[in-house]
Design a protein around this motif. Structure first.
Motif: not given
Length: 385
Positions: A193-205, A208-212, A234-239
């Motif tokens: 948890g607490d992957v990011a502070d801010g919306p997915v659109a602003r923290r996508r970059e 991204a490495p978490l997907g590797t 949105s973070w659940l869906e993006h993760m």
């Protein structure tokens, strides 16, 4: 009327804390005993006055509705510096006492204290920033889970938590973290948890490495409290898009060598209060349909969620949230709210809790006497212990 009264009381309390944070260091280091020359007093007073005004303004614009990353960086950095100054100003009174007993009179005594405190604060801020920005240390811990079957003995659980990808662009740091975690041979990979502070659109970059990163058995994620400051769904869906299985009050059953382990996850403790539709920690739902004889590994962001884990007979809970205190001596305040600040602890007859100090940092880009970590938990059965 009661709501406005509570808000007024909270506002007064926050104002009092804010004034105290800035007033005490100014009084002790600049104005009172040291008897500095006039220009020094004026310059020091201006610095503290600007900080006192700029801090709440930058925090509002940085973490409020507008969400300016620049303002957040200014506010967060100011918070870190003033907290360090405040804490060491208080400790500086011990040095003042020693000097007084030794016969050192003012203004020499107060000047020595002021210079020592200011020097220590500078060193700690520089060191703390280096610690916050570095690749986290790998912390390896063996945990004996008595109900774990022989077939699952040696399962390697790699834990990331509190990455807090945010106002400071740490895309390169995120890539290094992903590479380090990916090289640990994880059977189970967890982001608590607490992957990011801010919306997915602003923290996508940055995310991204978490997907590797890959794991042989499971790669799971639960929400932290900071997801509920914005759009947790949105973070659940993006993760999920990045390949992380969301344990949104649900479980998976991991099998190896004829034995099984229930891997469950719940929403953060603040989820229900956030009024986010469909969210709210529900351990009964997460464990519904599981075999009562199978060991349970629970992922829950906050250590204090262990009370429900104990009642449910969970074998091991993995949490983050505390950051190990992040900036000494803040861990003493964390202890008021949480049953554990870091490391492995036992709760009840069966349940163990591992609290990670976190992989990143929140707010001030500082870690002082609370190093970040990527955790490798090796689970052992009682037969192998």
């Amino acid at each position: 009327m009661k709501r406005w009264s509570r808000r007024l009381s909270l506002g007064v309390l926050l104002l009092a804390v804010l004034v105290l944070l800035f007033f005490l260091p100014w009084w002790e280091l600049v104005f009172s005993g040291p008897d500095w020359p006039g220009p020094v007093v004026v310059a020091g007073t201006v610095v503290f006055a600007v900080g006192l005004v700029a801090f709440p303004v930058s925090m509002f614009f940085g973490h409020g509705p507008r969400g300016s990353d620049l303002a957040a960086r200014i506010g967060d950095s100011t918070l870190g510096v003033i907290w360090v100054l405040f804490a060491w100003t208080v400790l500086g009174e011990l040095l003042r006492l020693v000097l007084a007993v030794s016969g050192v009179a003012d203004p020499v005594r107060s000047r020595i204290v002021a210079l020592v405190v200011a020097g220590l604060a500078l060193v700690l801020v520089v060191w703390g920033c280096t610690e916050a920005m570095r690749l986290p240390r790998i912390k390896r811990v063996e945990v004996t889970v008595p109900r774990l079957g022989r077939g699952l003995d040696g399962v390697r659980v790699v834990v990331l938590t509190d990455t807090h990808l945010g106002p400071i662009n740490r895309a390169k740091w995120s890539a290094k973290v992903a590479a380090a975690a990916g090289g640990l041979g994880a059977d189970v990979l967890i982001h608590a948890g607490d992957v990011a502070d801010g919306p997915v659109a602003r923290r996508r970059e940055q995310a991204a490495p978490l997907g590797t990163v890959e794991a042989s058995l499971a790669k799971v994620y639960v929400t932290g409290n900071h997801e509920y400051f914005g759009d947790a769904q949105s973070w659940l869906e993006h993760m999920a898009e990045l390949g992380w299985e969301p344990l949104h009050n649900r479980h998976l059953v991991l099998r190896r060598g004829g034995d099984e382990l229930v891997l469950a996850g719940v929403d953060d403790a603040t989820a229900a209060a956030s009024k986010t539709a469909g969210h709210g920690a529900n351990l009964a739902q997460a464990l519904a349909g599981t075999n009562p004889d199978s060991p349970v590994l629970l992922v829950a962001h906050q250590p204090k969620q262990v009370a429900q884990a104990v009642a449910a007979g969970v074998d091991l809970q993995i949490s983050g949230h505390t950051h190990g205190g992040q900036i000494w001596p803040f861990h003493y305040l964390v202890k008021i709210d949480q049953p554990s600040v870091r490391g492995l602890s036992r709760h009840g007859d069966r349940t163990q809790l591992y609290t990670s100090r976190g992989t990143g940092f929140w707010g001030p880009p500082l870690r002082i006497f609370a190093p970040s970590e990527i955790t490798v938990l090796t689970l052992r059965s009682a037969a192998s212990a």
